[in-house]
Design a protein around this motif. Structure first.
Motif, mmCIF file in Angstrom:
data_model
loop_
_atom_site.group_PDB
_atom_site.id
_atom_site.type_symbol
_atom_site.label_atom_id
_atom_site.label_comp_id
_atom_site.label_asym_id
_atom_site.label_seq_id
_atom_site.Cartn_x
_atom_site.Cartn_y
_atom_site.Cartn_z
ATOM 1 N N TRP A 40 10.720 -7.065 -2.309
ATOM 2 C CA TRP A 40 9.308 -7.468 -2.283
ATOM 3 C C TRP A 40 9.154 -8.984 -2.267
ATOM 4 N N VAL A 41 9.935 -9.673 -3.087
ATOM 5 C CA VAL A 41 9.776 -11.120 -3.248
ATOM 6 C C VAL A 41 10.729 -11.899 -2.349
ATOM 7 N N ALA A 42 12.020 -11.599 -2.442
ATOM 8 C CA ALA A 42 13.024 -12.431 -1.782
ATOM 9 C C ALA A 42 13.056 -12.235 -0.269
ATOM 10 N N LEU A 43 12.944 -10.974 0.177
ATOM 11 C CA LEU A 43 13.090 -10.710 1.606
ATOM 12 C C LEU A 43 11.779 -10.825 2.375
ATOM 13 N N PHE A 44 10.715 -10.218 1.808
ATOM 14 C CA PHE A 44 9.480 -10.132 2.567
ATOM 15 C C PHE A 44 8.388 -11.082 2.070
ATOM 16 N N VAL A 45 8.645 -11.796 0.955
ATOM 17 C CA VAL A 45 7.700 -12.783 0.410
ATOM 18 C C VAL A 45 6.296 -12.164 0.314
ATOM 19 N N PHE A 46 6.191 -11.115 -0.472
ATOM 20 C CA PHE A 46 4.936 -10.433 -0.758
ATOM 21 C C PHE A 46 4.306 -9.798 0.487
ATOM 22 N N ALA A 47 5.107 -9.524 1.486
ATOM 23 C CA ALA A 47 4.627 -8.828 2.678
ATOM 24 C C ALA A 47 5.646 -7.769 3.049
ATOM 25 N N LEU A 48 5.211 -6.795 3.841
ATOM 26 C CA LEU A 48 6.103 -5.751 4.336
ATOM 27 C C LEU A 48 5.994 -5.736 5.855
ATOM 28 N N PRO A 49 7.118 -5.629 6.554
ATOM 29 C CA PRO A 49 7.125 -5.868 7.998
ATOM 30 C C PRO A 49 6.325 -4.876 8.829
ATOM 31 N N PHE A 50 6.148 -3.632 8.335
ATOM 32 C CA PHE A 50 5.484 -2.616 9.143
ATOM 33 C C PHE A 50 4.174 -2.134 8.516
ATOM 34 N N ALA A 51 3.698 -2.847 7.487
ATOM 35 C CA ALA A 51 2.453 -2.468 6.818
ATOM 36 C C ALA A 51 1.281 -3.162 7.495
ATOM 37 N N HIS A 52 0.396 -2.373 8.092
ATOM 38 C CA HIS A 52 -0.767 -2.920 8.781
ATOM 39 C C HIS A 52 -2.065 -2.296 8.280
ATOM 40 N N ASP A 53 -2.075 -0.991 8.163
ATOM 41 C CA ASP A 53 -3.288 -0.288 7.734
ATOM 42 C C ASP A 53 -3.357 -0.132 6.218
ATOM 43 N N VAL A 54 -2.225 0.099 5.588
ATOM 44 C CA VAL A 54 -2.177 0.263 4.127
ATOM 45 C C VAL A 54 -1.921 -1.094 3.493
ATOM 46 N N PRO A 55 -2.749 -1.519 2.527
ATOM 47 C CA PRO A 55 -2.519 -2.806 1.870
ATOM 48 C C PRO A 55 -1.130 -2.874 1.242
ATOM 49 N N VAL A 56 -0.515 -4.036 1.370
ATOM 50 C CA VAL A 56 0.834 -4.211 0.833
ATOM 51 C C VAL A 56 0.861 -3.955 -0.673
ATOM 52 N N SER A 57 -0.187 -4.387 -1.372
ATOM 53 C CA SER A 57 -0.225 -4.180 -2.821
ATOM 54 C C SER A 57 -0.206 -2.695 -3.176
ATOM 55 N N GLN A 58 -0.801 -1.857 -2.327
ATOM 56 C CA GLN A 58 -0.800 -0.419 -2.610
ATOM 57 C C GLN A 58 0.570 0.196 -2.341
ATOM 58 N N TRP A 59 1.254 -0.262 -1.293
ATOM 59 C CA TRP A 59 2.634 0.183 -1.086
ATOM 60 C C TRP A 59 3.475 -0.171 -2.310
ATOM 61 N N HIS A 60 3.304 -1.390 -2.789
ATOM 62 C CA HIS A 60 4.092 -1.868 -3.936
ATOM 63 C C HIS A 60 3.817 -1.014 -5.175
ATOM 64 N N ALA A 61 2.537 -0.764 -5.455
ATOM 65 C CA ALA A 61 2.183 0.044 -6.625
ATOM 66 C C ALA A 61 2.696 1.470 -6.482
ATOM 67 N N HIS A 62 2.553 2.030 -5.282
ATOM 68 C CA HIS A 62 3.007 3.406 -5.057
ATOM 69 C C HIS A 62 4.498 3.548 -5.294
ATOM 70 N N GLU A 63 5.273 2.592 -4.798
ATOM 71 C CA GLU A 63 6.724 2.696 -4.941
ATOM 72 C C GLU A 63 7.173 2.507 -6.376
ATOM 73 N N MET A 64 6.445 1.705 -7.143
ATOM 74 C CA MET A 64 6.785 1.587 -8.560
ATOM 75 C C MET A 64 6.497 2.905 -9.285
ATOM 76 N N ILE A 65 5.311 3.491 -9.022
ATOM 77 C CA ILE A 65 4.892 4.679 -9.765
ATOM 78 C C ILE A 65 5.647 5.918 -9.300
ATOM 79 N N PHE A 66 5.602 6.191 -7.987
ATOM 80 C CA PHE A 66 6.199 7.427 -7.478
ATOM 81 C C PHE A 66 7.675 7.264 -7.127
ATOM 82 N N GLY A 67 8.131 6.019 -6.957
ATOM 83 C CA GLY A 67 9.524 5.771 -6.639
ATOM 84 C C GLY A 67 10.363 5.607 -7.893
#
Length: 404
Positions: A40-67
């Motif tokens: 999240w921080v080192a590679l993508f610097v608070f961005a995700l390469p293929f996230a366009h429609d879903v907010p990056v913050s929601q991907w991050h929260a989802h992966e913490m909770i469900f991952g």
């Protein structure tokens, strides 16, 4: 929880990771927790390469909770429920099936691949559905409803995951955000119910290592009140997010978590790291709900800060505590913590404090840098746990003695 193991068909004889659910999923969850902030921080610097429609913050929260927390939950339930119900534990292929269903969603979530949201949804829903069945089957085999609350909350976790994925596919990211908050609350309920059972055994062992007496007997109300109030808050936040009702219920939940600590002063035994860590998880939960409640009533605070106290500090410390305690107890070892356990707890507490304090006016010089620093400490906490406990999980004392 004990180290009792029963036989089940599958590739378990030569694979120590498939003997018990926690021996597979605790390291898996720790690896995910360690890598996720780095990606999240080192590679993508608070961005995700293929996230366009879903907010990056929601991907991050989802992966913490469900991952991360989802894998930890799988390890806990597949080990604890069979013990509570005195039924056959899941081993071998049953555990591998859970793992293979959990993995696709994590690969997709790491890069925020919006195009494969539906694929990840099918995989994650199958994972949670199979975990739900494992819990329900144990209750059916036992003919008991005593621990049915864990099945209910696992089923609700499945429903919320379905809602989040559908909301993402429909472009309703505002709804998805509210559902992710609800998912966090469900996991807080899991933590509350699990810690209520664990802390009694752990504090009694701290007071009497022989296990012959049980001097610590907390009031039943203090064991269950927190879960009930968190559930009420979650319902109110979903149904009436614009009212002050959720704020007042958040304050009530905070009071319940603080009240839990009223019976925690048991003398010198309280200063042991694993006992303090469990107390700290309850303390941070109380602080998190306090901040959420005050923010909802108009104080100059942001509710997001309270959610981060819950997700990073409280749940992070609770999960790490369970990893430490179960990692020792389920490998036939006494609660004599290795240095890695102490270091991991300190790092996790620091991660929570660094993430939150600058946002409430303490250490404001860290603002802007606190995301990276907190993520690094979070990763270090789980990394150091892996270093210390993977060898213990691979070589339990009771199995070593049996082989000798």
């Amino acid at each position: 929880m004990t180290s009792r193991c029963l036989s089940e068909p599958g590739p378990t004889a030569s694979n120590p990771w498939l003997v018990e659910g926690l021996r597979l999923f605790f390291p898996v969850a720790a690896c995910h927790a360690m890598l996720s902030p780095l990606v999240w921080v080192a590679l993508f610097v608070f961005a995700l390469p293929f996230a366009h429609d879903v907010p990056v913050s929601q991907w991050h929260a989802h992966e913490m909770i469900f991952g991360t927390y989802g894998a930890a939950l799988a390890g806990f339930l597949t080990a604890a429920v069979p013990e509570w119900t005195d039924t056959r534990p899941r081993r071998g292929r049953a555990l591998l099936a859970l793992l293979w269903l959990w993995l696709p969603g994590r690969v997709i979530g790491f890069v925020g691949l919006d195009a494969l949201v539906a694929v990840a949804a099918v995989s994650d829903l199958a994972f949670l559905g199979l975990l739900f069945w494992y819990v329900v089957k144990a209750l059916i085999d036992r003919g008991s409803t005593r621990h049915a609350s864990f099945a209910v909350w696992t089923g609700l976790f499945w429903v919320i995951e379905l809602g989040v994925r559908v909301a993402w596919m429909a472009g309703m990211t505002d709804v998805a955000a509210r559902l992710l908050h609800a998912a966090l609350m469900v996991f807080v309920v899991f933590f509350s119910l699990a810690i209520a059972r664990i802390n009694v055994a752990i504090i009694n062992l701290a007071l009497d290592p022989s296990g012959e007496t049980t001097p610590y007997r907390p009031h039943p109300g203090r064991q269950n009140l927190t879960a009930g109030l968190v559930a009420l808050y979650a319902v109110a936040a979903l149904a009436a997010p614009g009212s002050t009702v959720p704020a007042y219920l958040a304050l009530a939940a905070a009071a319940a978590f603080f009240d839990r600590l009223a019976e925690w002063f048991v003398g010198a035994a309280v200063f042991r790291t694993h006992v303090l860590a469990l107390a700290g998880a309850n303390l941070f939960a109380g602080v998190g709900f306090l901040l959420i409640g005050l923010a909802g009533l108009g104080s100059p605070l942001v509710a997001t800060t309270g959610f981060h106290v819950l997700s990073v500090a409280s749940l992070g410390l609770a999960v790490l505590s369970v990893f430490i305690i179960a990692g020792l107890r389920h490998t036939g070892r006494p609660l004599d913590l290795p240095w890695q356990a102490h270091a991991a707890v300190i790092a996790m507490i620091a991660a929570g404090l660094v993430r939150v304090l600058p946002e409430i006016g303490i250490g404001t010089f860290l603002l802007g840098k606190h995301y990276v620093l907190s993520g690094g400490l979070w990763s270090f906490a789980f990394a150091i746990w892996l270093v210390g406990f993977v060898p213990l999980l691979k070589h339990p004392l009771h199995e070593t003695a049996r082989q000798a």
